[in-house]
Design a protein around this motif. Structure first.
Motif, PDB file in Angstrom:
ATOM      1  N   LYS A  67      -3.210  87.732 100.399  1.00 42.51           N
ATOM      2  CA  LYS A  67      -2.591  88.993  99.971  1.00 42.51           C
ATOM      3  C   LYS A  67      -3.668  90.043 100.056  1.00 42.51           C
ATOM      4  O   LYS A  67      -4.782  89.817  99.610  1.00 42.51           O
ATOM      5  N   GLU A  68      -3.343  91.197 100.575  1.00 44.99           N
ATOM      6  CA  GLU A  68      -4.390  92.211 100.614  1.00 44.99           C
ATOM      7  C   GLU A  68      -3.908  93.474  99.938  1.00 44.99           C
ATOM      8  O   GLU A  68      -2.722  93.800  99.956  1.00 44.99           O
ATOM      9  N   VAL A  69      -4.857  94.174  99.376  1.00 45.73           N
ATOM     10  CA  VAL A  69      -4.550  95.388  98.618  1.00 45.73           C
ATOM     11  C   VAL A  69      -5.418  96.506  99.155  1.00 45.73           C
ATOM     12  O   VAL A  69      -6.619  96.343  99.305  1.00 45.73           O
ATOM     13  N   LYS A  70      -4.787  97.634  99.445  1.00 49.06           N
ATOM     14  CA  LYS A  70      -5.568  98.778  99.908  1.00 49.06           C
ATOM     15  C   LYS A  70      -5.254  99.974  99.019  1.00 49.06           C
ATOM     16  O   LYS A  70      -4.196 100.028  98.396  1.00 49.06           O
ATOM     17  N   TYR A  71      -6.171 100.939  99.012  1.00 45.10           N
ATOM     18  CA  TYR A  71      -5.951 102.137  98.214  1.00 45.10           C
ATOM     19  C   TYR A  71      -5.741 103.341  99.113  1.00 45.10           C
ATOM     20  O   TYR A  71      -6.395 103.481 100.132  1.00 45.10           O
ATOM     21  N   VAL A  72      -4.821 104.197  98.681  1.00 46.53           N
ATOM     22  CA  VAL A  72      -4.767 105.540  99.252  1.00 46.53           C
ATOM     23  C   VAL A  72      -5.023 106.467  98.084  1.00 46.53           C
ATOM     24  O   VAL A  72      -4.307 106.416  97.094  1.00 46.53           O
ATOM     25  N   VAL A  73      -6.033 107.288  98.185  1.00 44.56           N
ATOM     26  CA  VAL A  73      -6.458 108.067  97.024  1.00 44.56           C
ATOM     27  C   VAL A  73      -6.113 109.528  97.234  1.00 44.56           C
ATOM     28  O   VAL A  73      -6.487 110.125  98.230  1.00 44.56           O
ATOM     29  N   LEU A  74      -5.389 110.119  96.273  1.00 45.17           N
ATOM     30  CA  LEU A  74      -5.122 111.551  96.323  1.00 45.17           C
ATOM     31  C   LEU A  74      -5.932 112.202  95.220  1.00 45.17           C
ATOM     32  O   LEU A  74      -5.766 111.866  94.062  1.00 45.17           O
ATOM     33  N   GLY A  75      -6.794 113.132  95.561  1.00 45.35           N
ATOM     34  CA  GLY A  75      -7.515 113.837  94.517  1.00 45.35           C
ATOM     35  C   GLY A  75      -8.955 113.376  94.415  1.00 45.35           C
ATOM     36  O   GLY A  75      -9.282 112.221  94.640  1.00 45.35           O
ATOM     37  N   GLU A  76      -9.810 114.308  94.023  1.00 45.64           N
ATOM     38  CA  GLU A  76     -11.239 114.040  94.011  1.00 45.64           C
ATOM     39  C   GLU A  76     -11.649 113.066  92.928  1.00 45.64           C
ATOM     40  O   GLU A  76     -12.524 112.243  93.118  1.00 45.64           O
ATOM     41  N   LYS A  77     -11.005 113.229  91.760  1.00 45.18           N
ATOM     42  CA  LYS A  77     -11.519 112.492  90.604  1.00 45.18           C
ATOM     43  C   LYS A  77     -11.328 110.996  90.753  1.00 45.18           C
ATOM     44  O   LYS A  77     -12.191 110.201  90.412  1.00 45.18           O
ATOM     45  N   ALA A  78     -10.174 110.597  91.272  1.00 42.16           N
ATOM     46  CA  ALA A  78      -9.970 109.153  91.448  1.00 42.16           C
ATOM     47  C   ALA A  78     -10.876 108.638  92.541  1.00 42.16           C
ATOM     48  O   ALA A  78     -11.366 107.502  92.479  1.00 42.16           O
ATOM     49  N   LYS A  79     -11.095 109.457  93.572  1.00 42.63           N
ATOM     50  CA  LYS A  79     -11.973 109.011  94.651  1.00 42.63           C
ATOM     51  C   LYS A  79     -13.355 108.716  94.109  1.00 42.63           C
ATOM     52  O   LYS A  79     -13.945 107.675  94.404  1.00 42.63           O
ATOM     53  N   ALA A  80     -13.876 109.632  93.253  1.00 41.19           N
ATOM     54  CA  ALA A  80     -15.215 109.412  92.711  1.00 41.19           C
ATOM     55  C   ALA A  80     -15.281 108.126  91.917  1.00 41.19           C
ATOM     56  O   ALA A  80     -16.265 107.392  91.975  1.00 41.19           O
TER      57      ALA A  80
END
Lengths: 322, 70
Positions: free
Chosen positions: A139-152
């Motif tokens: 099973k694989e999990v990927k992230y799509v990040v919207l916004g600076e704060k979560a990216k940091a």
């Protein structure tokens, strides 16, 4: 033994500092602003400067609170209206966070700007929890990040799992077109079986609940409805227009993702403004308390210096006469 | 809009997703309006964000998408 003597030395030093700076400690002045050793009390100039800066901070945070409140009012009506977009989808296709698929993509929505309380950290915590929940063999999990704060925050320990990161979303006021172009981009670039969107749902000005909505890919929907799993009664709907079920499902899931993402972005923006309001409110209250304490210290030092001057004058006069 | 069973609609065959197709239709409708409603609704169409793909844990150079409902 050496440690004991060190400790004794430390205690002696700290007691020395204490006696010199008892006034300073009460007002919370940092050690660099202490009066030179030997002076009797802090100069009133330092306290006055500090009072001025705290007062400025209080004004700024109050203004930020007003701005956040006005922005909240504008977005709140939009968000409540956008809820009607995805409710028919949930009625039709359902929202099953417990669905078990191979390729999960977690879309985390956060803000670009800070000073908004803890909402971004709760979103990131929830995304990480989902990742743990969904990780396993093949099973694989990927992230799509919207916004600076979560990216940091996500860069620190999940760098390899980030697929796309998107920033500068809030330059224009929110509209469906922007979010749908974004959804289109995500759909084109990411392979997925299930998309989980993590955001903060806006219940009221003081309550923002982190929630997750699940959007399934058309293949998974087809599979579930065929095996009579969770979407078993999808077949009881009639399809008009001569298109096949697979096509309809594909259109529906794309549109569902765009609508759900739109609603999620709006709710998150509302939560961000609400959290900023309460953060700035508590910050200006704290600044007010600090100001009160500083004023007391200031008055005390002022009166103490006046009294010392009087004493010196009087004792000098009495020394001359008597 | 009915098509013979099995044939995909023209926009799907051209490689568009449903979302993009509906956006193009919406912008066409918006351009049919008259002033002042037209400028109001065109302001609801602005798009601006910056995307950056990540490869192996490193972000590539971000691409700013500033089109209007392309």
């Amino acid at each position: 033994m050496a440690m004991a003597s060190f400790r004794r030395e430390g205690q002696r030093l700290s007691s020395m500092l204490y006696s010199h700076s008892i006034n300073a400690l009460k007002s919370g002045v940092s050690s660099q602003e202490l009066a030179p050793v030997g002076a009797r009390s802090i100069s009133t100039q330092i306290v006055r400067n500090r009072m001025k800066s705290v007062k400025n901070i209080q004004k700024i945070t109050k203004a930020m609170k007003m701005v956040a409140a006005s922005k909240l009012r504008a977005i709140q009506t939009k968000a409540e209206k956008s809820r009607g977009l995805w409710q028919p989808f949930t009625a039709l296709l359902g929202d099953y966070p417990s669905i078990d698929v191979k390729k999960n993509v977690i879309v985390t929505i956060s803000s670009d700007k800070g000073l908004c309380g803890g909402i971004n950290s709760t979103s990131v915590k929830m995304s990480k929890g989902f990742r743990k929940l969904n990780s396993g063999p093949d099973k694989e999990v990927k992230y799509v990040v919207l916004g600076e704060k979560a990216k940091a925050q996500l860069v620190r320990d999940s760098k390899k799992d980030i697929e796309i990161s998107i920033t500068e979303l809030q330059k224009n006021p929110f509209n469906y077109t922007q979010v749908s172009v974004l959804a289109d981009d995500i759909l084109k670039n990411v392979e997925y079986d299930a998309l989980r969107i993590v955001f903060n749902k806006f219940h009221s000005v003081v309550s923002f609940v982190p929630t997750v909505t699940t959007v399934l890919s058309p293949e998974v929907v087809e599979r579930e409805s065929e095996t009579g799993g969770k979407l078993g009664d999808l077949d009881s709907y009639e399809i008009e227009g001569g298109e096949t079920k697979a096509e309809v499902l594909q259109n529906l899931t794309e549109f569902q993702f765009a609508c759900v993402l739109f609603n999620a972005c709006m709710e998150n923006a509302c939560s961000e403004q609400g959290a900023r309001m309460s953060a700035m409110d508590s910050s200006s209250r704290n600044a007010g308390e600090m100001l009160d304490r500083l004023t007391l210290t200031y008055n005390r030092t002022r009166q103490a210096s006046i009294t010392t001057e009087l004493i010196e004058i009087i004792s000098g006069a009495s020394a001359l006469t008597g | 809009m009915a098509s013979s069973g099995g044939a995909v609609p023209f926009w799907r065959a051209a490689g568009m997703t449903y979302v993009r197709y509906s956006n193009i239709c919406a912008s066409l409708v918006r351009q049919c309006l008259k002033e002042p409603y037209r400028s109001e609704s065109l302001s609801r169409e602005k798009v601006h964000f910056s995307v950056s793909k990540w490869v192996d844990g490193k972000p590539e150079k971000p691409v700013v998408r500033e089109d209007s409902a392309e």
